[in-house]
Design a protein around this motif. Structure first.
Motif: not given
Length: 296
Positions: A120-145
């Motif tokens: 959430n709150k992706i409108d408050e951050f840069t696209q690079d920051a959003v992409a990095k966070t998504l990548a970091d969490f994907s390594k920690e947990f196998e989300f369904d979506e």
């Protein structure tokens, strides 16, 4: 085929859980404030369409508790992820995954139901920051979506809702279609008053306050007469809540009355009394009286 199911929304305090729920429902059913840890109870909110019924459990933010109220809030949040059909894990973009998020992810490991990462709150951050966070969490947990959204602006919320509906099992209509929440009116009234107090008060007061609805009557002409106790922990806080010449308390009452009239769809007269109950957040009996029941 009619679908139905229960959805738990979890995350650290102040990541936007209540804002997302309110946007989806189009009704202000869950307290929203810029102060963290504002949601103290699991509020079941019901979204019914011709094709499905989705029951949301809006939870307190999971955090390290400092008192009995905090323990109640954390246990309540953990309990909400049991026996549900879908879990939404909300977080915000950041430099790295914090201890709070890691703690929540640990509690979600082993869940048999699908778990979505909702950034959430992706409108408050840069696209690079959003992409990095998504990548970091994907390594920690196998989300369904994984769905990046802005709950305030509604960006990608419809997409999220479509994905959620796909995960719902075939099932019955658990609640009448015109029912949007299973909490009593008095509870919603207390939450509205508490939200307005949170917005009007200084930082040192908010989480030491509670609201107890003493009286709520509807007269023959439809007008509601409501009396509430605004409970604080210190005598000094009482002075802050009342304010110079009673101006702060007056503002709380006026803003609460406006929203109460929208919620109750009727005229409202409200009286607010400020009471001091020292260390009430560590008083098990008083917590019970205020509706914070111990989780099993």
């Amino acid at each position: 085929m009619f679908k139905s199911g229960f959805v738990s929304i979890v995350g650290r305090p102040n990541v936007g859980k209540s804002t997302l729920l309110n946007y989806i429902m189009g009704e202000k059913l869950s307290i929203v404030s810029n102060k963290p840890q504002t949601t103290r109870n699991n509020i079941q909110t019901i979204l019914t369409t011709d094709d499905y019924q989705m029951i949301f459990v809006d939870t307190p933010g999971i955090h390290k508790p400092k008192h009995k109220l905090g323990e109640y809030m954390v246990n309540s949040a953990k309990e909400s992820t049991k026996d549900v059909d879908l879990v939404l894990f909300l977080t915000n973009p950041g430099d790295e995954i914090g201890r709070g998020d890691r703690f929540i992810l640990e509690t979600l490991k082993g869940k048999k139901c699908p778990v979505f990462l909702v950034l959430n709150k992706i409108d408050e951050f840069t696209q690079d920051a959003v992409a990095k966070t998504l990548a970091d969490f994907s390594k920690e947990f196998e989300f369904d979506e994984i769905v990046p959204i802005s709950a305030v602006k509604g960006k990608n919320v419809d997409k999220l809702l479509d994905l959620m509906v796909k995960e719902l099992p075939e099932g019955p209509k658990y609640y009448p279609e015109d029912m949007i929440t299973d909490v009593q009116e008095r509870f919603v009234v207390s939450e509205i008053v508490r939200e307005k107090a949170l917005r009007c008060l200084r930082d040192e007061v908010p989480h030491g306050i509670a609201v107890d609805v003493i009286q709520m009557k509807q007269k023959e002409n439809g007008t509601y007469h409501i009396e509430v106790d605004l409970i604080c922990e210190k005598d000094s806080h009482k002075g802050i809540i009342i304010g110079k010449n009673g101006q702060t308390l007056k503002k709380i009452g006026e803003t609460a009355r406006y929203e109460l009239e929208r919620f109750l769809r009727s005229k409202v007269n409200i009286k607010i009394w400020v009471k001091v109950r020292k260390e009430w957040r560590d008083n098990a009996l008083l917590l019970k009286e205020l509706g914070y029941k111990k989780q099993k």
